[in-house]
Design a protein around this motif. Structure first.
Motif, PDB file in Angstrom:
ATOM      1  N   LEU A 134       2.822 -19.354  20.555  1.00  0.00           N
ATOM      2  CA  LEU A 134       1.698 -20.279  20.587  1.00  0.00           C
ATOM      3  C   LEU A 134       0.727 -20.071  19.428  1.00  0.00           C
ATOM      4  N   HIS A 135       0.765 -18.891  18.810  1.00  0.00           N
ATOM      5  CA  HIS A 135      -0.209 -18.627  17.750  1.00  0.00           C
ATOM      6  C   HIS A 135       0.467 -18.142  16.479  1.00  0.00           C
ATOM      7  N   SER A 136      -0.321 -17.916  15.447  1.00  0.00           N
ATOM      8  CA  SER A 136       0.216 -17.518  14.144  1.00  0.00           C
ATOM      9  C   SER A 136       0.898 -16.155  14.237  1.00  0.00           C
ATOM     10  N   PRO A 137       1.849 -15.875  13.341  1.00  0.00           N
ATOM     11  CA  PRO A 137       2.601 -14.618  13.389  1.00  0.00           C
ATOM     12  C   PRO A 137       1.703 -13.387  13.293  1.00  0.00           C
ATOM     13  N   ASP A 138       2.117 -12.324  13.983  1.00  0.00           N
ATOM     14  CA  ASP A 138       1.321 -11.093  13.988  1.00  0.00           C
ATOM     15  C   ASP A 138       1.099 -10.569  12.576  1.00  0.00           C
ATOM     16  N   GLY A 139       2.126 -10.651  11.739  1.00  0.00           N
ATOM     17  CA  GLY A 139       1.998 -10.137  10.378  1.00  0.00           C
ATOM     18  C   GLY A 139       0.894 -10.817   9.595  1.00  0.00           C
ATOM     19  N   ALA A 140       0.771 -12.127   9.765  1.00  0.00           N
ATOM     20  CA  ALA A 140      -0.276 -12.877   9.059  1.00  0.00           C
ATOM     21  C   ALA A 140      -1.658 -12.474   9.563  1.00  0.00           C
ATOM     22  N   VAL A 141      -1.772 -12.268  10.879  1.00  0.00           N
ATOM     23  CA  VAL A 141      -3.057 -11.858  11.460  1.00  0.00           C
ATOM     24  C   VAL A 141      -3.442 -10.474  10.941  1.00  0.00           C
ATOM     25  N   GLU A 142      -2.483  -9.556  10.933  1.00  0.00           N
ATOM     26  CA  GLU A 142      -2.757  -8.201  10.462  1.00  0.00           C
ATOM     27  C   GLU A 142      -3.140  -8.190   8.985  1.00  0.00           C
ATOM     28  N   ALA A 143      -2.473  -9.017   8.187  1.00  0.00           N
ATOM     29  CA  ALA A 143      -2.798  -9.077   6.761  1.00  0.00           C
ATOM     30  C   ALA A 143      -4.217  -9.592   6.546  1.00  0.00           C
ATOM     31  N   GLU A 144      -4.617 -10.600   7.316  1.00  0.00           N
ATOM     32  CA  GLU A 144      -5.966 -11.158   7.170  1.00  0.00           C
ATOM     33  C   GLU A 144      -7.018 -10.175   7.667  1.00  0.00           C
ATOM     34  N   LEU A 145      -6.723  -9.474   8.765  1.00  0.00           N
ATOM     35  CA  LEU A 145      -7.654  -8.462   9.265  1.00  0.00           C
ATOM     36  C   LEU A 145      -7.831  -7.352   8.233  1.00  0.00           C
ATOM     37  N   THR A 146      -6.738  -6.934   7.621  1.00  0.00           N
ATOM     38  CA  THR A 146      -6.796  -5.902   6.582  1.00  0.00           C
ATOM     39  C   THR A 146      -7.661  -6.352   5.411  1.00  0.00           C
ATOM     40  N   ARG A 147      -7.534  -7.629   5.047  1.00  0.00           N
ATOM     41  CA  ARG A 147      -8.359  -8.160   3.958  1.00  0.00           C
ATOM     42  C   ARG A 147      -9.838  -8.140   4.329  1.00  0.00           C
ATOM     43  N   LEU A 148     -10.157  -8.587   5.545  1.00  0.00           N
ATOM     44  CA  LEU A 148     -11.552  -8.644   5.963  1.00  0.00           C
ATOM     45  C   LEU A 148     -12.170  -7.247   6.075  1.00  0.00           C
ATOM     46  N   LEU A 149     -11.359  -6.270   6.438  1.00  0.00           N
ATOM     47  CA  LEU A 149     -11.855  -4.899   6.536  1.00  0.00           C
ATOM     48  C   LEU A 149     -11.954  -4.222   5.173  1.00  0.00           C
ATOM     49  N   GLY A 150     -11.410  -4.859   4.156  1.00  0.00           N
ATOM     50  CA  GLY A 150     -11.490  -4.310   2.813  1.00  0.00           C
ATOM     51  C   GLY A 150     -10.610  -3.116   2.566  1.00  0.00           C
ATOM     52  N   VAL A 151      -9.596  -2.934   3.423  1.00  0.00           N
ATOM     53  CA  VAL A 151      -8.740  -1.758   3.300  1.00  0.00           C
ATOM     54  C   VAL A 151      -7.926  -1.795   2.013  1.00  0.00           C
ATOM     55  N   ALA A 152      -7.358  -2.957   1.705  1.00  0.00           N
ATOM     56  CA  ALA A 152      -6.462  -3.050   0.553  1.00  0.00           C
ATOM     57  C   ALA A 152      -7.201  -2.843  -0.768  1.00  0.00           C
ATOM     58  N   ASP A 153      -8.509  -3.135  -0.797  1.00  0.00           N
ATOM     59  CA  ASP A 153      -9.266  -3.045  -2.043  1.00  0.00           C
ATOM     60  C   ASP A 153      -9.969  -1.699  -2.227  1.00  0.00           C
ATOM     61  N   ALA A 154      -9.890  -0.834  -1.222  1.00  0.00           N
ATOM     62  CA  ALA A 154     -10.625   0.437  -1.280  1.00  0.00           C
ATOM     63  C   ALA A 154      -9.793   1.504  -1.989  1.00  0.00           C
ATOM     64  N   HIS A 155      -9.532   1.286  -3.273  1.00  0.00           N
ATOM     65  CA  HIS A 155      -8.638   2.192  -4.001  1.00  0.00           C
ATOM     66  C   HIS A 155      -9.257   3.568  -4.221  1.00  0.00           C
ATOM     67  N   ASP A 156     -10.583   3.650  -4.292  1.00  0.00           N
ATOM     68  CA  ASP A 156     -11.245   4.919  -4.580  1.00  0.00           C
ATOM     69  C   ASP A 156     -11.653   5.685  -3.326  1.00  0.00           C
ATOM     70  N   ASP A 157     -11.355   5.121  -2.171  1.00  0.00           N
ATOM     71  CA  ASP A 157     -11.746   5.758  -0.908  1.00  0.00           C
ATOM     72  C   ASP A 157     -10.502   5.979  -0.058  1.00  0.00           C
ATOM     73  N   PRO A 158     -10.113   7.237   0.186  1.00  0.00           N
ATOM     74  CA  PRO A 158      -8.900   7.493   0.964  1.00  0.00           C
ATOM     75  C   PRO A 158      -9.033   7.132   2.445  1.00  0.00           C
ATOM     76  N   ALA A 159     -10.269   6.977   2.920  1.00  0.00           N
ATOM     77  CA  ALA A 159     -10.489   6.634   4.334  1.00  0.00           C
ATOM     78  C   ALA A 159     -11.606   5.605   4.439  1.00  0.00           C
ATOM     79  N   PRO A 160     -11.361   4.375   3.975  1.00  0.00           N
ATOM     80  CA  PRO A 160     -12.430   3.368   3.941  1.00  0.00           C
ATOM     81  C   PRO A 160     -12.952   2.958   5.308  1.00  0.00           C
ATOM     82  N   LEU A 161     -12.166   3.180   6.348  1.00  0.00           N
ATOM     83  CA  LEU A 161     -12.614   2.798   7.693  1.00  0.00           C
ATOM     84  C   LEU A 161     -13.423   3.901   8.357  1.00  0.00           C
ATOM     85  N   GLY A 162     -13.468   5.080   7.759  1.00  0.00           N
ATOM     86  CA  GLY A 162     -14.205   6.188   8.354  1.00  0.00           C
ATOM     87  C   GLY A 162     -13.621   6.569   9.702  1.00  0.00           C
TER      88      GLY A 162
END
Length: 338
Positions: A134-162
């Motif tokens: 009924l909804h969008s694929p899990d992979g697409a949701v996870e990719a968008e959540l990762t983008r919003l959390l800024g995980v993929a862009d945090a190259h200088d921080d080994p633990a951006p989520l704390g």
């Protein structure tokens, strides 16, 4: 704990083996008894001694008691004990052989957990597949959540989520996905069965990096301002009073910390209420903004992923309110609900 206390606590071969196992993964008392091939009463006696010495921690989950090596202590004795035992295994061939045999039996515990998880997934595969359709694929949701959390862009921080709190962890997928980007992950769920599934999925993570706990999202078992990131993934629609749930989440979020909520946009699928116990048929953006602001979060960015019938929404926010204001709101709501 003094050096004398430490030496006394370690003055038994079984306790040495027990500590080496708990340094690798969290185990139930019965599981330890199986691995060490000793009776549960005998294991419980050793557990009591090590607990009193501050070397291990106990956690009750339903009728089970789980044990883990102490992650930290004020005087550093637990860390010294771990270093001492690691060195002993490197230098003492006989002790290393015993530990290797214990770890071989531990593999059977891992396999049993994985088998339990596979059976659970097999029983529920059809209903989950129907909902996913009924909804969008899990992979697409996870990719968008990762983008919003800024995980993929945090190259200088080994633990951006704390320090990350995954509320309603379910099968542990979110904890597994974001553990590499977090300093520590605490995953909580009310269902003992779901925690068994999550434990099987997450058993490869070092115990020092993961806390897996049974608890309710209305009464989180954590100190105030403990987490940098709080995540609800397809959980909030089960809440009868989502405003209370988010107020409790705000209590444990550090000032400036972030919240991410993945859930459905408002919909009219009544079958989800009757067949899957959804208390809310999704949320509108206005409802979510009101909920976030009421709990002390400033909305940041959101996103929508459309599916065949349901739209998955991701809302994020940052905690801005001081703790005493949040506590006052929570107390007022609790009194009103009585």
């Amino acid at each position: 704990m003094t050096v004398h206390d430490l030496i006394s606590a370690l003055d038994d071969p079984t306790r040495l083996r027990l500590l080496r196992l708990l340094a690798r993964m969290e185990l139930a008392v019965g599981e330890l008894a199986d691995v060490l091939e000793q009776s549960q009463p005998r294991i419980s006696r050793h557990v009591r001694i090590l607990t009193e010495a501050g070397l291990i921690e106990k956690r009750k989950e339903g009728s089970w008691v789980f044990l883990r090596a102490t992650g930290h202590d004020d005087d550093g004795m637990a860390a010294r004990a771990e270093d001492l035992l690691a060195a002993a295994e490197d230098e003492d061939a006989a002790f290393a052989q015993v530990c290797a045999a214990d770890r071989a039996r531990l593999a059977a515990i891992r396999s049993a957990r994985e088998e339990t998880a596979e059976k659970y997934f097999a029983r529920h595969a059809d209903e989950w597949d129907r909902l996913r359709s009924l909804h969008s694929p899990d992979g697409a949701v996870e990719a968008e959540l990762t983008r919003l959390l800024g995980v993929a862009d945090a190259h200088d921080d080994p633990a951006p989520l704390g320090r990350l709190l995954d509320i309603g962890t379910g099968t542990g997928r979110m904890a597994e996905l974001y553990a590499p980007s977090a300093q520590h992950v605490a995953a909580i769920d009310k269902s003992p069965e779901m925690l068994r599934i999550a434990r099987a999925r997450l058993q490869h993570l070092p115990p020092a990096r993961l806390s897996l706990l049974q608890g309710d999202f209305l009464e989180l078992p954590f100190e105030a301002e403990s987490f940098d990131t709080v995540l609800f993934h397809q959980v909030l629609h089960y809440a009868q009073a989502p405003e209370r749930v988010l107020a409790e989440a705000a209590r444990v979020t550090k000032p400036g910390g972030r919240i991410a909520i993945v859930d459905f946009a408002a919909h009219a699928r009544e079958d989800l209420r009757t067949e899957q116990a959804h208390a809310r048929l999704g949320f509108t953006d206005t409802q979510m903004q009101t909920l976030l602001e009421g709990a002390g979060f400033a909305p940041i960015e959101d996103s929508a992923l459309s599916g065949s019938e349901l739209t998955v929404r991701i809302w994020t926010g940052r905690r801005t309110s001081s703790l005493h204001r949040l506590s006052a709101r929570t107390d007022t709501r609790r009194k009103a609900s009585k």
